[in-house]
Scaffold this motif. Sequence first.
Motif, PDB file in Angstrom:
ATOM      1  N   ARG A 273       0.825  -1.196   0.000  1.00  0.00           N
ATOM      2  CA  ARG A 273       0.000   0.000   0.000  1.00  0.00           C
ATOM      3  C   ARG A 273       0.876   1.269   0.000  1.00  0.00           C
ATOM      4  O   ARG A 273       0.602   2.222  -0.704  1.00  0.00           O
ATOM      5  CB  ARG A 273      -0.883  -0.027   1.247  1.00  0.00           C
ATOM      6  N   ARG A 274       1.930   1.243   0.815  1.00  0.00           N
ATOM      7  CA  ARG A 274       2.835   2.403   0.847  1.00  0.00           C
ATOM      8  C   ARG A 274       3.464   2.646  -0.514  1.00  0.00           C
ATOM      9  O   ARG A 274       3.543   3.776  -0.984  1.00  0.00           O
ATOM     10  CB  ARG A 274       3.945   2.207   1.890  1.00  0.00           C
ATOM     11  N   ILE A 275       3.903   1.561  -1.150  1.00  0.00           N
ATOM     12  CA  ILE A 275       4.526   1.705  -2.469  1.00  0.00           C
ATOM     13  C   ILE A 275       3.512   2.260  -3.469  1.00  0.00           C
ATOM     14  O   ILE A 275       3.835   3.152  -4.261  1.00  0.00           O
ATOM     15  CB  ILE A 275       5.103   0.354  -2.949  1.00  0.00           C
ATOM     16  N   ALA A 276       2.285   1.751  -3.411  1.00  0.00           N
ATOM     17  CA  ALA A 276       1.242   2.233  -4.322  1.00  0.00           C
ATOM     18  C   ALA A 276       0.974   3.717  -4.100  1.00  0.00           C
ATOM     19  O   ALA A 276       0.757   4.481  -5.043  1.00  0.00           O
ATOM     20  CB  ALA A 276      -0.038   1.420  -4.132  1.00  0.00           C
ATOM     21  N   GLU A 277       1.015   4.121  -2.841  1.00  0.00           N
ATOM     22  CA  GLU A 277       0.787   5.537  -2.526  1.00  0.00           C
ATOM     23  C   GLU A 277       1.924   6.409  -3.024  1.00  0.00           C
ATOM     24  O   GLU A 277       1.711   7.494  -3.561  1.00  0.00           O
ATOM     25  CB  GLU A 277       0.625   5.722  -1.018  1.00  0.00           C
ATOM     26  N   VAL A 278       3.132   5.928  -2.830  1.00  0.00           N
ATOM     27  CA  VAL A 278       4.294   6.671  -3.329  1.00  0.00           C
ATOM     28  C   VAL A 278       4.180   6.808  -4.845  1.00  0.00           C
ATOM     29  O   VAL A 278       4.388   7.883  -5.411  1.00  0.00           O
ATOM     30  CB  VAL A 278       5.619   5.958  -2.955  1.00  0.00           C
ATOM     31  N   ARG A 279       3.808   5.719  -5.491  1.00  0.00           N
ATOM     32  CA  ARG A 279       3.671   5.737  -6.942  1.00  0.00           C
ATOM     33  C   ARG A 279       2.631   6.763  -7.386  1.00  0.00           C
ATOM     34  O   ARG A 279       2.853   7.537  -8.318  1.00  0.00           O
ATOM     35  CB  ARG A 279       3.264   4.340  -7.427  1.00  0.00           C
ATOM     36  N   ALA A 280       1.493   6.778  -6.702  1.00  0.00           N
ATOM     37  CA  ALA A 280       0.417   7.715  -7.061  1.00  0.00           C
ATOM     38  C   ALA A 280       0.875   9.159  -6.864  1.00  0.00           C
ATOM     39  O   ALA A 280       0.601  10.029  -7.686  1.00  0.00           O
ATOM     40  CB  ALA A 280      -0.822   7.418  -6.224  1.00  0.00           C
ATOM     41  N   HIS A 281       1.586   9.408  -5.762  1.00  0.00           N
ATOM     42  CA  HIS A 281       2.091  10.764  -5.521  1.00  0.00           C
ATOM     43  C   HIS A 281       3.122  11.161  -6.576  1.00  0.00           C
ATOM     44  O   HIS A 281       3.136  12.285  -7.059  1.00  0.00           O
ATOM     45  CB  HIS A 281       2.723  10.873  -4.127  1.00  0.00           C
ATOM     46  N   LEU A 282       3.980  10.211  -6.894  1.00  0.00           N
ATOM     47  CA  LEU A 282       5.023  10.458  -7.890  1.00  0.00           C
ATOM     48  C   LEU A 282       4.391  10.807  -9.237  1.00  0.00           C
ATOM     49  O   LEU A 282       4.779  11.775  -9.901  1.00  0.00           O
ATOM     50  CB  LEU A 282       5.898   9.205  -8.011  1.00  0.00           C
ATOM     51  N   GLU A 283       3.405  10.038  -9.605  1.00  0.00           N
ATOM     52  CA  GLU A 283       2.713  10.279 -10.866  1.00  0.00           C
ATOM     53  C   GLU A 283       2.088  11.677 -10.876  1.00  0.00           C
ATOM     54  O   GLU A 283       2.214  12.427 -11.844  1.00  0.00           O
ATOM     55  CB  GLU A 283       1.628   9.212 -11.040  1.00  0.00           C
ATOM     56  N   HIS A 284       1.461  12.007  -9.754  1.00  0.00           N
ATOM     57  CA  HIS A 284       0.822  13.313  -9.622  1.00  0.00           C
ATOM     58  C   HIS A 284       1.853  14.442  -9.758  1.00  0.00           C
ATOM     59  O   HIS A 284       1.635  15.426 -10.463  1.00  0.00           O
ATOM     60  CB  HIS A 284       0.110  13.370  -8.273  1.00  0.00           C
ATOM     61  N   LEU A 285       2.991  14.268  -9.082  1.00  0.00           N
ATOM     62  CA  LEU A 285       4.053  15.283  -9.144  1.00  0.00           C
ATOM     63  C   LEU A 285       4.601  15.420 -10.563  1.00  0.00           C
ATOM     64  O   LEU A 285       4.799  16.531 -11.065  1.00  0.00           O
ATOM     65  CB  LEU A 285       5.208  14.907  -8.200  1.00  0.00           C
ATOM     66  N   LEU A 286       4.853  14.288 -11.206  1.00  0.00           N
ATOM     67  CA  LEU A 286       5.441  14.315 -12.547  1.00  0.00           C
ATOM     68  C   LEU A 286       4.477  14.911 -13.574  1.00  0.00           C
ATOM     69  O   LEU A 286       4.886  15.716 -14.423  1.00  0.00           O
ATOM     70  CB  LEU A 286       5.862  12.898 -12.976  1.00  0.00           C
ATOM     71  N   VAL A 287       3.210  14.522 -13.467  1.00  0.00           N
ATOM     72  CA  VAL A 287       2.227  15.064 -14.401  1.00  0.00           C
ATOM     73  C   VAL A 287       2.110  16.578 -14.195  1.00  0.00           C
ATOM     74  O   VAL A 287       2.052  17.358 -15.154  1.00  0.00           O
ATOM     75  CB  VAL A 287       0.852  14.367 -14.239  1.00  0.00           C
ATOM     76  N   GLY A 288       2.129  16.998 -12.930  1.00  0.00           N
ATOM     77  CA  GLY A 288       2.057  18.430 -12.627  1.00  0.00           C
ATOM     78  C   GLY A 288       3.236  19.181 -13.207  1.00  0.00           C
ATOM     79  O   GLY A 288       3.085  20.246 -13.823  1.00  0.00           O
ATOM     80  N   ALA A 289       4.422  18.601 -13.033  1.00  0.00           N
ATOM     81  CA  ALA A 289       5.636  19.246 -13.553  1.00  0.00           C
ATOM     82  C   ALA A 289       5.598  19.297 -15.079  1.00  0.00           C
ATOM     83  O   ALA A 289       5.998  20.291 -15.696  1.00  0.00           O
ATOM     84  CB  ALA A 289       6.865  18.483 -13.070  1.00  0.00           C
ATOM     85  N   ALA A 290       5.090  18.241 -15.703  1.00  0.00           N
ATOM     86  CA  ALA A 290       5.013  18.193 -17.166  1.00  0.00           C
ATOM     87  C   ALA A 290       4.036  19.248 -17.683  1.00  0.00           C
ATOM     88  O   ALA A 290       4.323  19.963 -18.648  1.00  0.00           O
ATOM     89  CB  ALA A 290       4.573  16.804 -17.618  1.00  0.00           C
ATOM     90  N   ASP A 291       2.887  19.352 -17.015  1.00  0.00           N
ATOM     91  CA  ASP A 291       1.900  20.361 -17.427  1.00  0.00           C
ATOM     92  C   ASP A 291       2.487  21.765 -17.322  1.00  0.00           C
ATOM     93  O   ASP A 291       2.278  22.608 -18.193  1.00  0.00           O
ATOM     94  CB  ASP A 291       0.646  20.262 -16.551  1.00  0.00           C
ATOM     95  N   GLU A 292       3.206  21.979 -16.236  1.00  0.00           N
ATOM     96  CA  GLU A 292       3.816  23.286 -16.008  1.00  0.00           C
ATOM     97  C   GLU A 292       4.820  23.602 -17.116  1.00  0.00           C
ATOM     98  O   GLU A 292       4.864  24.701 -17.656  1.00  0.00           O
ATOM     99  CB  GLU A 292       4.537  23.263 -14.660  1.00  0.00           C
ATOM    100  N   MET A 293       5.607  22.598 -17.448  1.00  0.00           N
ATOM    101  CA  MET A 293       6.625  22.774 -18.481  1.00  0.00           C
ATOM    102  C   MET A 293       5.981  23.092 -19.834  1.00  0.00           C
ATOM    103  O   MET A 293       6.399  23.991 -20.559  1.00  0.00           O
ATOM    104  CB  MET A 293       7.449  21.495 -18.586  1.00  0.00           C
ATOM    105  N   LEU A 294       4.917  22.365 -20.158  1.00  0.00           N
ATOM    106  CA  LEU A 294       4.252  22.568 -21.448  1.00  0.00           C
ATOM    107  C   LEU A 294       3.576  23.939 -21.526  1.00  0.00           C
ATOM    108  O   LEU A 294       3.427  24.507 -22.603  1.00  0.00           O
ATOM    109  CB  LEU A 294       3.221  21.464 -21.695  1.00  0.00           C
ATOM    110  N   ALA A 295       3.191  24.459 -20.375  1.00  0.00           N
ATOM    111  CA  ALA A 295       2.501  25.750 -20.365  1.00  0.00           C
ATOM    112  C   ALA A 295       3.478  26.915 -20.280  1.00  0.00           C
ATOM    113  O   ALA A 295       3.094  28.071 -20.437  1.00  0.00           O
ATOM    114  CB  ALA A 295       1.533  25.796 -19.187  1.00  0.00           C
ATOM    115  N   SER A 296       4.753  26.595 -20.029  1.00  0.00           N
ATOM    116  CA  SER A 296       5.696  27.687 -19.751  1.00  0.00           C
ATOM    117  C   SER A 296       6.129  28.403 -21.027  1.00  0.00           C
ATOM    118  O   SER A 296       6.186  27.826 -22.113  1.00  0.00           O
ATOM    119  CB  SER A 296       6.917  27.154 -19.000  1.00  0.00           C
ATOM    120  N   GLU A 297       6.418  29.672 -20.849  1.00  0.00           N
ATOM    121  CA  GLU A 297       6.839  30.536 -21.950  1.00  0.00           C
ATOM    122  C   GLU A 297       8.170  30.067 -22.534  1.00  0.00           C
ATOM    123  O   GLU A 297       8.406  30.122 -23.725  1.00  0.00           O
ATOM    124  CB  GLU A 297       7.044  31.967 -21.427  1.00  0.00           C
ATOM    125  N   GLY A 298       9.027  29.604 -21.651  1.00  0.00           N
ATOM    126  CA  GLY A 298      10.400  29.300 -22.045  1.00  0.00           C
ATOM    127  C   GLY A 298      10.568  27.982 -22.786  1.00  0.00           C
ATOM    128  O   GLY A 298      11.677  27.571 -23.103  1.00  0.00           O
TER     129      GLY A 298
END
Length: 321
Positions: A273-298
Amino acid sequence: MESPEPEAGLSAVVELAEASRSGDRRATARLLSLVERGGALADEVASATQAHVGGAHVVGITGAPGSGKSTITNSLTTLLSEAGQQPAVLAVDPSSPLTGGAILGDRVRMNGASDAGVFIRSMATRGHAGGLALAASGAVRVLDAAGFDPVVIETVGVGQVEVDVTDAADTTIVVVAPGWGDAVQANKAGLLEVADLFVVNKADRPGATDARRDLELMLDLSTVTGRAGFERPSITMTTATEGDGIGELATAVAGHLDLLSQGVELDRRREKRRIAEVRAHLEHLLVGAADEMLASEGLQPVRASESPMMVARRLAGQLLD
Ligand SMILES: Nc1nc2c(ncn2[C@@H]2O[C@H](COP(=O)(O)OP(=O)(O)O)[C@@H](O)[C@H]2O)c(=O)[nH]1
Ligand SMILES: [Mg+2]
């Protein structure tokens, strides 16, 4: 609905966590609101409670709408409370919009438990940053750290997300009612694989023994012997409205925890369960970072001559740099 203090800061979260642990239910309710809201304060709540989790037996109750989950949860937790335990209930129902009727109905069905001192919290399923399963895990952690035991999660077993919520449980109870091929539906919804214990509720109705037989047959046919091939789930017949069979169910639930605790299975499930939770958080963080990157001016211009996969690889390289 409790709303978190707008000025609630990090030290306030630590204070709330301490108050919650010493039995202040308003503090617990506020921590749960912060978890539901997500974001930085939810992360603080997770940190502030982490040292005190692991004491509660987490029990999931799932099954089709109307099978009697809330009624069973009410009777079971009332019984446990009267026996001196400190149960809490987290009701997660996708058919209940925040102000909808289903939660009101559940409230009515949980009146007995509420009177018996059971802590009850409903969680609506819309709008959770990071997903419902994560929010539910976070809420369970708050209740566990507050000293409630068991923590019972009621969720409708209809979609994958709801089935995922059962991953947060040490022991999963699948409820079926007689008629309309409920047992077959439960099988189709993937509930046979997650069941540790079955309940055939509405045993006062015709067809209850047929439902039991259907379940036995499906268990015979499937290679499934409980979650992770642990053991064949038992089947308890209940008439939850009358409290019939609830004592037997309580015994089965406690027995399952004993079984889990005897070997490494409890630790194994919690680790998974802990590993699954870490995975879900990781996915959330990575998707967030990717969205931010795609939206960025630079962002370097995405050239039409480059395949989408090549662009993605290039950006992943930058992201993980
Ligand atoms: N006849 C009968 N009705 C029941 C029983 N348990 C629950 N119900 C009724 O079934 C309906 C749905 O129950 P509820 O607990 O809300 O189901 P949930 O949607 O699975 O949470 C309610 O009207 C209950 O009163 C039972 O054992 N026998
Ligand atoms: Mg319900």
